[in-house]
Design a protein around this motif. Structure first.
Motif, PDB file in Angstrom:
ATOM      1  N   VAL A 151       0.753  -1.225  -0.070  1.00 44.40           N
ATOM      2  CA  VAL A 151       0.118  -0.138   0.148  1.00 44.40           C
ATOM      3  C   VAL A 151       0.824   1.266  -0.023  1.00 44.40           C
ATOM      4  N   ASP A 152       1.876   1.410   0.997  1.00 47.74           N
ATOM      5  CA  ASP A 152       2.530   2.747   1.171  1.00 47.74           C
ATOM      6  C   ASP A 152       3.542   2.841  -0.093  1.00 47.74           C
ATOM      7  N   THR A 153       3.966   1.897  -0.855  1.00 49.86           N
ATOM      8  CA  THR A 153       4.580   2.174  -2.148  1.00 49.86           C
ATOM      9  C   THR A 153       3.762   2.547  -3.193  1.00 49.86           C
ATOM     10  N   THR A 154       2.768   1.700  -3.220  1.00 48.96           N
ATOM     11  CA  THR A 154       1.601   1.976  -4.341  1.00 48.96           C
ATOM     12  C   THR A 154       1.127   3.497  -4.141  1.00 48.96           C
ATOM     13  N   LEU A 155       1.001   4.059  -3.315  1.00 49.53           N
ATOM     14  CA  LEU A 155       0.617   5.501  -2.826  1.00 49.53           C
ATOM     15  C   LEU A 155       1.757   6.393  -3.365  1.00 49.53           C
TER      16      LEU A 155
END
Length: 317
Positions: free
Chosen positions: A60-64
């Motif tokens: 999630v964090d890297t995707t954002l």
């Protein structure tokens, strides 16, 4: 670069391409669905892209972070066609990984140290830890290094046996004790023998148990302390091996082990048998620990030095 180097690099890249084929097909099929009927990258396409990356185990964090970068690019360029999305993704993911303060290396060479270079390998059972050790030993031996292996996973008979098989295959000594022995004692014996016999590299296998973080921390700390009695700065590298096919579970293992000990490098295995290769992008970004090696097949040469640019190129070419 000589002719042999060019041929080797081409073969290495072909192996990487093949090993990441399932992940690539998975991402591309999802991308195609994300932009169907659209000619321009808009909010709906970005929402769909976010889902594509999260369900491809990027995290999630890297995707954002990636979505934010693409949004900025869309706002700057005013119009971005969906036919450009693949190239933009490639550029932005490569740029994100480049910001990790690790640098890519081209081969299996190691830094010069006073005495043997010591690698302590950690990770849960079943991730390919012992196989990774064997393949590393083979690569170092090819470089003309004298390698010693330490069977400090004394709680699992199969681990000791497997390490011994690799030792015979590669042609390097394996130091072991009886089952249930103190792992720190095995590490002590291994480093003592390696130092006395002029070894260049020592690789220590450890028990892959996450039963209790405190116990794990204590055990790994004890192994380190005992090794430092023989070689003051040992271990020079604490390598965490993760199974890429487990996707988000690999993130959790990385969290647990980085809390339990000071991990300095990562090896991510079994990427050829899964569509979850996106996990490499997330783990490299989130933990800021160099991904040093990736496993893209069963052969000895299928353990590769991780090159961020080549990896992203294989996924999005």
């Amino acid at each position: 670069m000589g002719i042999f180097s060019k041929i080797f690099s081409k073969e290495k890249k072909e192996t990487l391409d093949k090993g990441l084929e399932k992940t690539k097909e998975n991402i591309f099929s999802k991308l195609a669905r994300a932009v169907v009927g659209k000619s321009k990258v808009d909010e709906e396409v970005l929402d769909n892209l976010e889902e594509v990356l999260i369900t491809s185990d990027v995290g999630v964090d890297t995707t954002l972070k990636i979505i934010e970068r693409i949004q900025e690019r869309v706002e700057r360029d005013k119009y971005v066609g969906t036919d450009e999305l693949n190239g933009i993704l490639k550029d932005e993911i490569a740029a994100l990984l480049e910001e990790n303060n690790s640098t890519d290396t081209e081969d299996f060479s190691l830094p010069e140290v006073d005495g043997p270079y010591v690698i302590m390998v950690v990770g849960v059972n079943g991730v390919g830890k012992t196989t990774t050790i064997g393949k590393l030993a083979a690569q170092y031996t090819r470089l003309g290094k004298k390698v010693y292996l330490g069977a400090a996973d004394t709680f699992r008979a199969a681990a000791v046996e497997q390490l011994c098989i690799w030792g015979e295959r590669v042609g390097c000594p394996v130091i072991k004790q009886k089952m249930g022995s103190d792992p720190a004692s095995v590490a002590f014996d291994t480093l003592s023998s390696a130092k006395a016999n002029g070894a260049d590299v020592v690789i220590i296998d450890t028990a892959g148990r996450l039963h209790n973080k405190i116990n794990l921390m204590n055990e790994l700390s004890k192994i380190k302390q005992v090794m430092q009695k023989i070689i003051p700065n040992a271990p020079h590298d604490v390598m965490l091996v993760l199974d890429g096919s487990t996707g988000q579970n690999a993130f959790e293992q990385a969290k647990q082990f980085t809390k339990a000990t000071e991990v300095s490098s990562l090896a991510i295995t079994k990427l050829d048998g899964t569509a979850k290769g996106g996990v490499v992008i997330g783990i490299s970004d989130q933990f800021k620990i160099p991904v040093r090696y990736i496993g893209v097949g069963e052969g000895i040469d299928h353990l590769q030095v991780f090159n961020k640019r080549e990896f992203v190129d294989s996924l999005f070419k």
